[in-house]
Enzyme design. Sequence first.
Site, PDB file in Angstrom:
ATOM      1  N   SER A 251       0.772  -1.443  -0.090  1.00 50.44           N
ATOM      2  CA  SER A 251       0.161  -0.143   0.283  1.00 50.44           C
ATOM      3  C   SER A 251       0.948   0.328  -0.249  1.00 50.44           C
ATOM      4  O   SER A 251       2.156   1.533   0.304  1.00 50.44           O
ATOM      5  CB  SER A 251      -0.646  -0.055   1.077  1.00 50.44           C
ATOM      6  OG  SER A 251      -0.221  -0.069   2.545  1.00 50.44           O
ATOM      7  N   LYS A 252       0.492   2.015  -0.474  1.00 52.04           N
ATOM      8  CA  LYS A 252       0.821   3.642  -0.088  1.00 52.04           C
ATOM      9  C   LYS A 252       2.069   3.885   1.214  1.00 52.04           C
ATOM     10  O   LYS A 252       2.908   4.350   1.036  1.00 52.04           O
ATOM     11  CB  LYS A 252      -0.320   5.066   0.177  1.00 52.04           C
ATOM     12  CG  LYS A 252      -0.476   4.881  -1.614  1.00 52.04           C
ATOM     13  CD  LYS A 252      -1.469   6.629  -2.022  1.00 52.04           C
ATOM     14  CE  LYS A 252      -1.675   6.420  -2.950  1.00 52.04           C
ATOM     15  NZ  LYS A 252      -0.799   6.854  -4.369  1.00 52.04           N
ATOM     16  N   ARG A 253       1.397   2.930   2.297  1.00 53.52           N
ATOM     17  CA  ARG A 253       2.612   3.129   3.529  1.00 53.52           C
ATOM     18  C   ARG A 253       3.441   2.495   3.424  1.00 53.52           C
ATOM     19  O   ARG A 253       5.033   2.794   4.230  1.00 53.52           O
ATOM     20  CB  ARG A 253       1.942   2.607   4.408  1.00 53.52           C
ATOM     21  CG  ARG A 253       1.241   1.114   4.546  1.00 53.52           C
ATOM     22  CD  ARG A 253       1.920   0.379   5.882  1.00 53.52           C
ATOM     23  NE  ARG A 253       1.223  -0.695   5.286  1.00 53.52           N
ATOM     24  CZ  ARG A 253       0.049  -1.636   5.082  1.00 53.52           C
ATOM     25  NH1 ARG A 253      -0.805  -0.367   4.652  1.00 53.52           N
ATOM     26  NH2 ARG A 253       0.373  -2.907   5.550  1.00 53.52           N
ATOM     27  N   GLY A 255       5.469   3.394   0.368  1.00 50.32           N
ATOM     28  CA  GLY A 255       5.667   3.618  -0.818  1.00 50.32           C
ATOM     29  C   GLY A 255       4.795   3.855  -2.408  1.00 50.32           C
ATOM     30  O   GLY A 255       4.171   3.762  -1.750  1.00 50.32           O
TER      31      GLY A 255
END
Length: 484
Positions: A251-253, A255
């Site tokens: 996920s965006k956590r 990157g």
Amino acid sequence: MSCRVRFAPSPTGYLHIGGARTALFNWLFARRHGGTFILRIEDTDAARSSADMVEGILSGLRWLGLDWDEGPVVGGPHGPYVQSERLDRYRAAADRLVAERRAYYCYCAPDELAVRRETAQASGGGWMYDRACHRLPPDEVARRETAGMPRAVRFLVPPGRTAFDDIVHGRIDVDHAHIEDFVVLRSDGLPTYHLSAVVDDAAMRVTHVVRGDDHISNTPKHVLLFEALGAVRPAFAHVPLIMGPDRKRLSKRHGATSVAEYEAQGFLPEAMTNFLALLGWSPGDDREVMSREELVAAFSLDGISGGNAIFSLDKLEWFNQQYIGRMRAAEILDRLAPALDAAGLRVPPAGDPDRARVEQAVDLVKPRAKKLDDIVLQLRPFLADEVERDPAAVAKHLSAPGLAGHLAAWRARLAEVEPFESATIEAALRELAAGRGVKAGLLIHATRVAVTGQAVSPGVFEVVALAGRDRVLRRLADVEGALA
């Protein structure tokens, strides 16, 4: 019949890493076996789909070099390849299922069903649709139809079991007692994923469905639909999900997750393709850096691992470095042309006598570059009129007592060095340092900061030679003036 595979993204977001890897596996399989790679846009979620997202997906696939044989833009014999343009087919399939008593109308309001599900879950129990509408007598169904009551269409799951052989996971067998009567057509007339995917896979003669592990739970439902519609069941291969280093779903956590973001950051499509191919698949040997042709020749669905793949940015950067290192300087400059122009850095055109110097500078700096954009920054000392000097580097290497006088002598000596090459420049500096009774490192570090603005660079004598005599002398004079 040769193999026919499809990549069927929903345009509710840009092409993400997981989708790109699925598209790549399908593309490699089709190319390996001389088959057909179909691109189908599943945009029946009208509220979340957009034309911009569709174009983003197409752009991402083009950047990766994944050309499709049938689909948007290129067309094909089984179009249209956008699901919002195929709604009549799904409604006809739903009508047929109802007529053959393989499905039935469900008049239950979604809000009412949600409350019943939440109530059951709150009490610690599971919940499945209780077939209330399937038990309605024919006259009641007729009354509701005459009244125009909103209704969905539910597939009637028969008793028994469904089994299929997954190419990656082996035999999967599911008891129908665990499958509720699922909706195939919503009350707004739009199909669910189950119906649209099966109808299109059948119509487009898809032979192999290669998709993520998160769809394994959908497959028994799809097998039932293929059978109910009298269609040939494709082979299934569910590929492992991509996890972050913390073993949680990417996920965006972790990157960037969009392919477009990696393109913007200066990653090469060849490196990204090579990296993605090895996320959950192995050629069966220790090879890592593989050309596209090598990937096609080696690819097999049997080589896909059943375990989840771990996304490592460090590994992606390593692949990128490997590909940058193998690229000719001229090709790097061509790819970087827009970025160099935007940075105000002029690159001599092919045939210009100064072009060879710049290409040599590219070869000098590229071993230190993880991304193409790194090369833009590292080329600045060779192309710009001025450089910005890092304050920390200035404080560390341009503060020695008497340095201005040493630099003045070095500048005068450098103006006479012939030929202006790294070996003669180094010999001149060391001779001057010895004559003035200072360590060569004093002049080496000061020259590096003066010419590049940084405390770290490739070999300083190669940098000085490729930056050019006039540019170097000006920058040494600037530093002298600042120290005076």
